[in-house]
Design an enzyme around this catalytic site. Structure first.
Site, short mmCIF file in Angstrom:
data_model
loop_
_atom_site.label_atom_id
_atom_site.label_comp_id
_atom_site.label_asym_id
_atom_site.label_seq_id
_atom_site.Cartn_x
_atom_site.Cartn_y
_atom_site.Cartn_z
CG ASP A 1 -1.24 -0.20 8.83
OD1 ASP A 1 -1.85 0.75 8.32
OD2 ASP A 1 -1.47 -1.39 8.55
NE ARG B 1 -2.18 -4.32 -1.19
CZ ARG B 1 -1.72 -3.80 -0.05
NH1 ARG B 1 -0.81 -4.46 0.65
NH2 ARG B 1 -2.16 -2.65 0.39
CG ASP C 1 3.47 -9.41 5.33
OD1 ASP C 1 3.98 -10.27 6.06
OD2 ASP C 1 2.29 -9.02 5.46
CE LYS D 1 4.61 0.32 2.40
NZ LYS D 1 3.70 -0.46 1.57
CB THR D 2 3.48 0.26 7.00
OG1 THR D 2 2.10 0.12 7.35
CG2 THR D 2 4.32 0.09 8.24
N GLY E 1 0.81 -1.22 0.00
CA GLY E 1 0.00 0.00 0.00
C GLY E 1 0.84 1.26 0.00
#
Length: 546
Positions: free
Chosen positions: A201, A141, A172, A198-199, A77
């Protein structure tokens, strides 16, 4: 490409670098490392990239040159700042040698396997400096986990004379980067692989990684929207707003937005799990706050809900674990069945305890839990309307209380899900500088012969020139977890720590927020203005680094 006035102005912004990355560097190596858990299993799986030291860059007086073509991949994402990782990487490899080339693989890891790429040139990259999104080369992905993929990717790597691949992704994606690095090292192919954290979240962090990029910008963007809703809520005084926030496996976004905006209620998934709470207990807690405020004449409020909440409710979490194994082993047996037959098939194969949980769930939630997983084997929790589920259950309970004479208020609710609104926002000053430094650090890891490392920047609550740059072996962050019915090596996710300073700060004041209207309206991300306004970090990082 047409540009807004803001975009033009942001392109002119010159990202700041730590002193250690402003010129030539030398490498300072620490002690050998080991994985966070399952050391023997991880060492056995990664014999060529296990045990390497953490490295830190220091300024050097020696002239630094290095010939290297590099490939870059955006994976998973989007997160604000990805373009600046690529610009930092580009500028550094060109400074090391003007003949060096940077190739971007199109639409994520699949571009490497399918040999779809572009050469990133000065003219091309200049349109994307300090901008949000991943549209420079796109993302995808595709999981890099099969030997055929590694070998197919190697073909284009050899053709373009690429020395190293930089994979920009979450836990992941960086696990996949580590697997690829190990494979190329074992085969002695001479191809390095470097990861970048990177994220939005916020769950890719540990002792070495202070924060994942994009978290700062995304939470500021969401907090602006939440603040706008709080102000509207406090103006009309007639709605309860149930706001679901992105964050599949951890509640970092919800917690950070709560610290910024002070809503009436913020549910923290990790606390729900630790206290072994049921869905009904969560609903009752919310209803108690709604009823209390109604007694004060306050029939309105704001509730923040983490996207992954449903997985953290212990009874549902156990159900999901068994469903994961069932889908991995027997998914093909029931995929062709109609919806009702699929439900009966699942009920017939579940343990008694999980069968009862599955049977009591609303049909749409049970259906979502039994559908195909995402490419990493995860329940697609963003498709579950947890905010609507909770509000419907609250409505039913409040009606019951009304009949029993326990509640006399009015309950009207509105629903929101903030996810995509924050993933591609123009990066904040923090993420702009942080990501540019990460890209520069990745280039220096390549130049210094490293593979299987993740680029890191530390000390980021201090002025930019005092930030520290380096790299951490990806194996250091790994453990074994069950995925799709099998034990797999993965980077351990960082969940909200209930004894950590950010949660403790929230816990100390949340009862007051529940009773009173304590809303804060953060306003938009500030790019210019007083430093204390436009250059501040997240509350989370500020508290953690005290």
């Amino acid at each position: 490409m047409e540009k807004s006035a803001l975009q033009k102005a942001r392109i002119d912004y010159a990202p700041k670098l730590p002193t250690s990355l402003q010129g030539s560097v030398k490498v300072k190596e620490g002690a050998p490392t080991q994985s966070v858990d399952d050391q023997e299993d991880i060492k056995k799986l990664f014999p060529n990239t296990y045990g390497m030291p953490v490295v830190e860059f220091e300024p050097s007086n020696e002239t630094q040159t290095c010939e290297m073509n590099v490939g870059v991949i955006l994976s998973g994402g989007q997160a604000p700042g990805g373009h600046n990782v690529i610009t930092g990487l580009f500028d550094t490899i060109k400074r090391l040698n003007p003949n060096n080339k940077l190739y971007g693989f199109i639409l994520g890891p699949g571009g490497l396997v399918d040999h779809k790429y572009i050469e990133i040139t000065e003219d091309y990259i200049n349109d994307y400096r300090n901008t949000g999104g991943f549209d420079m080369i796109g993302s995808g992905r595709t999981k890099l986990e099969k030997i055929e993929q590694f070998e197919k990717g190697l073909e284009i790597v050899r053709e373009l004379n690429i020395k190293a691949l930089v994979i920009i992704g979450g836990d992941d994606s960086n696990t996949n980067a580590c697997v690829l690095a190990e494979y190329y090292a074992a085969k002695k192919y001479g191809v390095q692989v470097i990861g970048c954290p990177k994220t939005i979240d916020g769950d890719l962090k540990n002792d070495q990684i202070e924060t994942s990029f994009g978290f700062d910008t995304a939470t500021k963007t969401y907090s602006e929207l939440i603040g706008n809703i709080e102000r509207d809520c406090n103006s009309s005084k007639k709605y309860w707003h149930f706001i679901k926030l992105m964050g599949r496996s951890a509640s970092h976004i919800a917690l950070e937005c709560a610290l910024q905006c002070q809503p009436n209620i913020c549910i923290i998934s990790e606390e729900v799990k630790a206290k072994n709470m049921t869905l009904n207990q969560i609903v009752e807690n919310i209803c108690n706050v709604i009823a209390y405020r109604a007694e004060q004449g306050l029939n309105f409020g704001v509730i923040l809900i983490p996207e992954g909440l449903i997985e953290f409710i212990p009874s549902i979490g156990k159900l999901i674990e068994e469903l994961n194994d069932l889908l991995a082993a027997h998914g093909n047996d029931y995929k062709g069945l109609d919806e009702e037959a699929q439900r009966e098939y699942i009920l017939a194969h579940l343990s008694e305890e999980n069968k009862q949980t599955f049977a009591t769930l609303p049909a749409n939630v049970a259906r979502q839990l039994s559908l195909d997983r995402d490419p990493h084997g995860n329940v697609q929790v963003s498709l579950i309307e947890t905010e609507r589920l909770l509000s419907d259950m609250c409505d039913a309970k409040l009606e019951q209380w009304k009949e029993e004479g326990k509640y006399k208020g009015k309950f009207a609710c509105l629903h929101h899900f903030f996810g995509y609104e924050g993933r591609c926002a123009a990066p904040s000053n923090y993420d702009t500088n942080y990501c540019y430094a990460l890209g520069t650090s990745a280039a220096q890891l390549i130049a210094n012969g490293k593979t299987g490392y993740m680029a890191i920047i530390k000390n980021t609550t201090k002025p930019t020139n005092e930030w520290r740059a380096g790299g951490v072996p990806i194996t250091m962050m790994m453990n074994m977890e069950r995925r799709n019915g099998e034990m797999k090596p993965v980077i351990r996710k960082a969940l909200v720590e209930l004894d950590g300073k950010p949660f403790k700060a929230f816990e100390k004041i949340r009862d007051k927020w529940a009773r009173e209207t304590s809303f804060i309206y953060p306003g938009p991300i500030q790019y210019w203005g007083p430093s204390e306004v436009c250059d501040c970090t997240t509350k989370t990082l500020e508290l953690e680094q005290e």
